[in-house]
Write a protein that holds these residues in place. Sequence first.
Motif, short mmCIF file in Angstrom:
data_model
loop_
_atom_site.label_atom_id
_atom_site.label_comp_id
_atom_site.label_asym_id
_atom_site.label_seq_id
_atom_site.Cartn_x
_atom_site.Cartn_y
_atom_site.Cartn_z
N ASP A 32 0.54 -0.82 0.16
CA ASP A 32 0.32 0.22 -0.34
C ASP A 32 0.34 0.82 0.42
O ASP A 32 0.60 2.07 -0.78
N LEU A 33 1.55 1.32 0.63
CA LEU A 33 2.58 2.13 1.18
C LEU A 33 3.98 2.44 -0.80
O LEU A 33 3.39 3.51 -1.25
N TRP A 34 4.24 1.52 -0.87
CA TRP A 34 5.13 1.21 -2.01
C TRP A 34 3.62 2.26 -2.94
O TRP A 34 4.17 2.79 -4.38
N SER A 35 2.80 1.73 -3.43
CA SER A 35 2.12 1.86 -4.67
C SER A 35 0.84 2.69 -4.62
O SER A 35 0.69 3.74 -5.69
N ASP A 36 0.80 3.54 -3.33
CA ASP A 36 -0.32 4.65 -2.85
C ASP A 36 0.74 6.24 -3.44
O ASP A 36 -0.20 6.97 -3.15
#
Length: 121
Positions: A32-36
Amino acid sequence: MDDKKKIELLFEEGKSKYLNGEYFDAHEVWEDLWSDYYLPDRKLVQGLIQLSVSLVHLNNGNLKGAKSLLIKSKEKFAQFEKTDRPINLKLLKRELISLENEYEKIHDPKDFDWSLAPRIE
């Protein structure tokens, strides 16, 4: 909540899950961190995701997949000499080498000594 705080909370949540041996959940949070967010240390976060998935594969009996993801993870971490994240990158890199050596020694994932899972401190 501002983005900087959300980013910090997501990183810490993933780290906490990883340290508790919840590798799949850690991967999900860091994903989530990487994609958002488009982070300057995006590749470092991707390396953490890949390390987590390596351990998930190992736990599921997929030694080949574990080895493959570990190599990808090491390649990501090699791009960083230091980080502002609350992890000891030098220690992590050393432990990745130990993990790789252990992966090469074992033939059955059931023989893995889980105390060798790299720490993210």
